[in-house]
Write an enzyme that holds these catalytic residues in place. Structure first.
Site, PDB file in Angstrom:
ATOM      1  N   CYS A 193     -38.254  52.665 -14.294  1.00 54.50           N
ATOM      2  CA  CYS A 193     -38.414  53.734 -15.199  1.00 54.50           C
ATOM      3  C   CYS A 193     -39.870  54.335 -14.115  1.00 54.50           C
ATOM      4  O   CYS A 193     -40.969  54.320 -14.080  1.00 54.50           O
ATOM      5  CB  CYS A 193     -38.839  53.619 -16.448  1.00 54.50           C
ATOM      6  SG  CYS A 193     -38.914  55.363 -17.321  1.00 54.50           S
ATOM      7  N   LEU A 194     -39.068  55.740 -14.279  1.00 53.00           N
ATOM      8  CA  LEU A 194     -40.056  57.203 -12.937  1.00 53.00           C
ATOM      9  C   LEU A 194     -41.391  56.963 -14.303  1.00 53.00           C
ATOM     10  O   LEU A 194     -42.472  57.457 -13.904  1.00 53.00           O
ATOM     11  CB  LEU A 194     -39.569  58.247 -12.765  1.00 53.00           C
ATOM     12  CG  LEU A 194     -38.278  57.728 -11.724  1.00 53.00           C
ATOM     13  CD1 LEU A 194     -37.485  58.850 -11.572  1.00 53.00           C
ATOM     14  CD2 LEU A 194     -39.016  57.207 -10.702  1.00 53.00           C
ATOM     15  N   GLN A 246     -38.412  63.700 -19.168  1.00 50.91           N
ATOM     16  CA  GLN A 246     -38.628  62.988 -18.460  1.00 50.91           C
ATOM     17  C   GLN A 246     -39.795  64.190 -18.165  1.00 50.91           C
ATOM     18  O   GLN A 246     -41.124  63.827 -17.043  1.00 50.91           O
ATOM     19  CB  GLN A 246     -38.702  62.180 -17.666  1.00 50.91           C
ATOM     20  CG  GLN A 246     -37.968  60.397 -18.040  1.00 50.91           C
ATOM     21  CD  GLN A 246     -37.477  59.656 -17.463  1.00 50.91           C
ATOM     22  OE1 GLN A 246     -36.302  59.573 -16.620  1.00 50.91           O
ATOM     23  NE2 GLN A 246     -38.530  58.914 -16.848  1.00 50.91           N
ATOM     24  N   GLY A 287     -32.338  58.010 -12.066  1.00 50.06           N
ATOM     25  CA  GLY A 287     -31.774  58.856 -13.021  1.00 50.06           C
ATOM     26  C   GLY A 287     -33.318  58.987 -13.243  1.00 50.06           C
ATOM     27  O   GLY A 287     -33.983  58.847 -13.473  1.00 50.06           O
ATOM     28  N   HIS A 295     -33.101  57.961 -23.501  1.00 47.60           N
ATOM     29  CA  HIS A 295     -34.866  58.334 -22.870  1.00 47.60           C
ATOM     30  C   HIS A 295     -34.664  59.568 -23.937  1.00 47.60           C
ATOM     31  O   HIS A 295     -35.590  60.302 -24.816  1.00 47.60           O
ATOM     32  CB  HIS A 295     -34.706  58.902 -21.652  1.00 47.60           C
ATOM     33  CG  HIS A 295     -35.958  57.701 -20.581  1.00 47.60           C
ATOM     34  ND1 HIS A 295     -37.038  57.659 -21.269  1.00 47.60           N
ATOM     35  CD2 HIS A 295     -35.640  57.520 -19.880  1.00 47.60           C
ATOM     36  CE1 HIS A 295     -37.951  56.796 -20.159  1.00 47.60           C
ATOM     37  NE2 HIS A 295     -36.664  56.961 -19.185  1.00 47.60           N
ATOM     38  N   HIS A 340     -29.963  53.356 -19.797  1.00 49.45           N
ATOM     39  CA  HIS A 340     -31.494  53.711 -19.639  1.00 49.45           C
ATOM     40  C   HIS A 340     -31.815  55.437 -19.910  1.00 49.45           C
ATOM     41  O   HIS A 340     -32.300  55.336 -21.247  1.00 49.45           O
ATOM     42  CB  HIS A 340     -31.612  53.465 -18.267  1.00 49.45           C
ATOM     43  CG  HIS A 340     -33.184  53.201 -18.030  1.00 49.45           C
ATOM     44  ND1 HIS A 340     -34.557  52.548 -18.078  1.00 49.45           N
ATOM     45  CD2 HIS A 340     -34.212  54.540 -18.049  1.00 49.45           C
ATOM     46  CE1 HIS A 340     -35.746  53.163 -17.624  1.00 49.45           C
ATOM     47  NE2 HIS A 340     -36.138  54.292 -17.459  1.00 49.45           N
ATOM     48  N   GLU A 341     -31.484  56.637 -19.330  1.00 39.92           N
ATOM     49  CA  GLU A 341     -31.292  57.257 -19.674  1.00 39.92           C
ATOM     50  C   GLU A 341     -30.725  57.869 -21.044  1.00 39.92           C
ATOM     51  O   GLU A 341     -31.266  58.754 -21.285  1.00 39.92           O
ATOM     52  CB  GLU A 341     -30.531  58.728 -18.605  1.00 39.92           C
ATOM     53  CG  GLU A 341     -31.041  58.024 -17.041  1.00 39.92           C
ATOM     54  CD  GLU A 341     -32.374  57.826 -16.457  1.00 39.92           C
ATOM     55  OE1 GLU A 341     -33.060  58.786 -17.168  1.00 39.92           O
ATOM     56  OE2 GLU A 341     -32.781  56.795 -15.867  1.00 39.92           O
TER      57      GLU A 341
HETATM   58 NI    NI Z   1     -36.583  55.949 -17.676  1.00 38.43          NI
END
Ligand code: NI
Length: 176
Positions: free
Chosen positions: A93-94, A51, A46, A139, A135-136
């Site tokens: 998480c990226l 991000q 995701g 963000h 999660h997204e």
């Molecule tokens: Ni993330």
């Protein structure tokens, strides 16, 4: 199409809510293509627009992380309309490379939004899909999974990030 740089915590763009999209333009379609390519390059399951330093309310999810074609889901102006149950599980998480911690999330969510053609979408997600959506969506609201950890875990993770930043082991955070 292009892979865009992923911003790392604590870049300010990750800590501010994104803005609703008012019109689907070619530029937004390009952004979404780039987001998908960036997510697959990592690979991740995701990615939220902030991000890649874009402040619009757009997220992409591919639970196969690019392993299976046709699994990419695009959400413009998404929101959760109902959340039920609870699940505990490890999350990454990226924007927090190498950090994996237990996070509680709803087990099931009903979501709504629009697709890339501007058409309303609505659906139900359960399990890992529900976790990815939550999660997204966080963000897009300027919330990272750090804030979903227990206070003790959060302190430990923050200390670890500080140490990695001092040692040059954490991605450079560009000026916001
Ligand atoms: Ni993330």
């Amino acid at each position: 199409m292009a892979v865009r740089p992923i911003v790392a915590y604590p870049h300010p763009v990750l800590l501010e809510p994104t803005r609703e999209v008012t019109e689907i333009t070619d530029e937004i379609r390009t952004l979404v293509q780039d987001m998908v390519e960036t997510m697959h390059a990592e690979p991740g399951v995701g990615l939220a627009a902030n991000q890649v330093a874009d402040r619009r309310r757009i997220m992409v999810i591919d639970l196969t992380a690019g392993e299976e074609p046709g699994q990419v889901k695009v959400f413009v102006n998404p929101r959760v309309v109902e959340a039920t149950g609870k699940q505990d599980g490890e999350e990454g998480c990226l924007s927090f490379p190498g950090i994996y911690e237990n996070v509680s999330r709803p087990l099931r969510v009903r979501y709504a939004g629009i697709d890339l053609d501007g058409r309303p979408i609505e659906g139900e997600a359960e399990g890992f899909f529900a976790r990815a959506i939550c999660h997204e969506l966080d963000h897009l609201d300027g919330i990272t999974f750090l804030q979903r950890m227990s206070p003790l875990k959060r302190r430990l993770v923050l200390r670890r990030i500080e140490r990695m930043r001092r040692n040059g082991e954490w991605p450079e955070v560009a000026a916001g």
